[in-house]
Write an enzyme that holds these catalytic residues in place. Structure first.
Site, PDB file in Angstrom:
ATOM      1  N   LYS A  29      68.402  25.240  31.788  1.00 33.78           N
ATOM      2  CA  LYS A  29      66.959  25.387  31.524  1.00 33.78           C
ATOM      3  C   LYS A  29      66.276  26.012  32.733  1.00 33.78           C
ATOM      4  O   LYS A  29      66.824  25.997  33.842  1.00 33.78           O
ATOM      5  CB  LYS A  29      66.356  24.020  31.226  1.00 33.78           C
ATOM      6  N   ARG A  50      60.087   9.097  28.605  1.00 33.61           N
ATOM      7  CA  ARG A  50      59.643  10.460  28.345  1.00 33.61           C
ATOM      8  C   ARG A  50      59.999  10.736  26.893  1.00 33.61           C
ATOM      9  O   ARG A  50      59.651   9.929  26.036  1.00 33.61           O
ATOM     10  CB  ARG A  50      60.313  11.424  29.346  1.00 33.61           C
ATOM     11  N   TYR A  52      49.274  32.645  60.741  1.00 34.30           N
ATOM     12  CA  TYR A  52      47.971  32.118  60.324  1.00 34.30           C
ATOM     13  C   TYR A  52      47.691  30.749  60.942  1.00 34.30           C
ATOM     14  O   TYR A  52      48.572  29.884  60.974  1.00 34.30           O
ATOM     15  CB  TYR A  52      47.933  31.932  58.803  1.00 34.30           C
ATOM     16  N   MET A 111      52.832  34.167  52.682  1.00 38.47           N
ATOM     17  CA  MET A 111      53.233  34.474  51.311  1.00 38.47           C
ATOM     18  C   MET A 111      54.535  35.286  51.257  1.00 38.47           C
ATOM     19  O   MET A 111      55.436  34.975  50.481  1.00 38.47           O
ATOM     20  CB  MET A 111      52.112  35.235  50.598  1.00 38.47           C
TER      21      MET A 111
HETATM   22  C1  LIG Z   1      67.566  18.610  33.286  1.00 39.99           C
HETATM   23  C2  LIG Z   1      68.240  17.622  32.437  1.00 39.99           C
HETATM   24  C3  LIG Z   1      69.593  17.302  32.639  1.00 39.99           C
HETATM   25  C4  LIG Z   1      70.427  17.810  33.802  1.00 39.99           C
HETATM   26  O1  LIG Z   1      70.189  17.050  34.945  1.00 39.99           O
HETATM   27  P1  LIG Z   1      71.001  17.342  36.299  1.00 39.99           P
HETATM   28  O2  LIG Z   1      70.511  16.276  37.206  1.00 39.99           O
HETATM   29  O3  LIG Z   1      70.591  18.688  36.749  1.00 39.99           O
HETATM   30  O4  LIG Z   1      72.439  17.253  36.000  1.00 39.99           O
HETATM   31  C5  LIG Z   1      70.201  16.473  31.704  1.00 39.99           C
HETATM   32  N1  LIG Z   1      69.507  15.971  30.669  1.00 39.99           N
HETATM   33  C6  LIG Z   1      68.203  16.225  30.470  1.00 39.99           C
HETATM   34  C7  LIG Z   1      67.501  15.625  29.295  1.00 39.99           C
HETATM   35  C8  LIG Z   1      67.521  17.044  31.354  1.00 39.99           C
HETATM   36  O5  LIG Z   1      66.225  17.300  31.152  1.00 39.99           O
END
Ligand SMILES: *Cc1c(COP(=O)(O)O)cnc(C)c1O
Length: 338
Positions: free
Chosen positions: A33, A126, A236, A284
């Site tokens: 992701k 969640r 800066y 930046m």
């Molecule tokens: C991001 C995520 C993972 C992966 O977690 P890692 O700590 O990067 O291995 C697994 N399950 C869900 C639901 C996630 O959102």
């Protein structure tokens, strides 16, 4: 040509995958992701797809899945963030597998012939159903997520809750709960692990019982090298004043590229393994480092990550987690596979 680049080391990614598969005895659902945590989703997916240890991929949303499909990724793609009504056509067109965690997601896919995974909130607080179970031949998988893998007692309670829910799904083909940190629990009743961070070579826990090797390096070129006199302010806000005549280097990497401003006057970059102090405020597009003890020239690369420094180290120093730093690597940083 690029001034700043992020190199994904293919051999290390493959080693980490093998290590995770061996330790768990399970295949991986590779979490890619958010552009593979900033590391480049397509690059990473292309490395992973041919590996027999990789069962499938997971992304956050339908768009991320669709992009991977359009680029030719064939293995199953799980959409962790569920599905909203207006996204259902995408799911079908791109053969994506949603994780259903709300009754509205279920309504959205009413009458659709697609498989899905169902998610339970066993303590993450969640996404996920609390208790209710469903009978539906379209259910391919059942999952839950640990909120605090480092807390053993709490995790064991989450695990027990999930185990009880699973009794209602004796036919689920895929059952998964362990993330990179979660793999330490070696759950006997899951079929897959769902991991991101460890694939990219960052350890999710201080005492991590698997061999994981850094798989990413981040480097940028020196734009200028010069000497400034004693008492000269740097960058800066003049938060650093040279205590003596000082050789400095200005590197083409700033907070827009992902070097958090909170590392100003704090962090180090590396040149051939030597640590170079960051002087003054990170800006930046540029950062100033002390070059007094090295022979670096304009055009040479300095490492932000690599040569012994990883995202976990930087995150600790910046008071955040490696995930955030990785996702913050800027768009103009060129991603390459080596
Ligand atoms: C991001 C995520 C993972 C992966 O977690 P890692 O700590 O990067 O291995 C697994 N399950 C869900 C639901 C996630 O959102």
């Amino acid at each position: 040509m690029s001034r700043a680049e992020l190199l994904v080391h293919k051999d290390k990614i493959i080693k980490n995958v093998k290590s995770l598969a061996e330790f768990s005895g399970k295949k991986l659902i590779a979490v890619i992701k958010s552009n593979a945590y900033g590391m480049g989703a397509l690059n990473v997916a292309r490395i992973l797809e041919p590996l027999p240890q990789i069962d499938s991929f997971a992304v956050a949303c339908v768009e991320e899945g669709a992009t991977l499909r359009e680029s030719g990724i064939k293995k199953d793609i799980l959409i962790l963030g569920g599905v909203l009504r207006e996204e259902v056509d995408f799911l079908k067109d791109y053969r994506l597998t949603p994780v259903i965690s709300d009754i509205e997601h279920l309504k959205a896919i009413e009458g659709c012939r697609l498989k899905y995974h169902i998610k339970y909130d066993t303590g993450m607080g969640r996404l996920g159903f609390m208790e209710e179970t469903f009978e539906d031949p379209r259910i391919e998988g059942v999952m839950s997520h640990l909120s605090t893998p480092a807390d053993r007692d709490f995790s064991l309670r989450q695990i027990e809750r999930f185990r009880r829910i699973l009794l209602r799904y004796p036919k689920a083909k895929k059952v998964h709960m362990e993330s990179s940190a979660g793999v330490i629990y070696r759950l006997p009743f899951t079929t897959h692990i769902r991991v991101g961070l460890a694939i990219y070579g960052e350890k999710p826990l201080r005492d991590y019982p698997l061999k994981i090797e850094p798989a990413v390096s981040l480097r940028a070129k020196l734009l200028s090298v010069k000497e400034v006199p004693k008492g000269h302010p740097i960058s800066y806000g003049k938060t650093y004043i040279t205590p003596r005549r000082t050789k400095i280097g200005i590197v083409a990497f700033g907070y827009a590229d992902g070097l958090m401003k909170s590392l100003s006057n704090k962090g180090h970059l590396l040149y051939k393994g030597k640590r170079l102090r960051i002087l003054g405020s990170i800006t930046m597009d540029m950062t100033v480092v002390e070059l007094s003890d090295v022979e670096a020239k304009v055009g040479d690369y300095l490492h932000i990550v690599g040569e012994g420094q990883n995202f976990v180290d930087l995150a600790r120093l910046a008071g955040t987690i490696p995930y955030e730093l990785m996702c913050d690597v800027g768009e103009r940083v060129k991603r390459k596979v080596v």
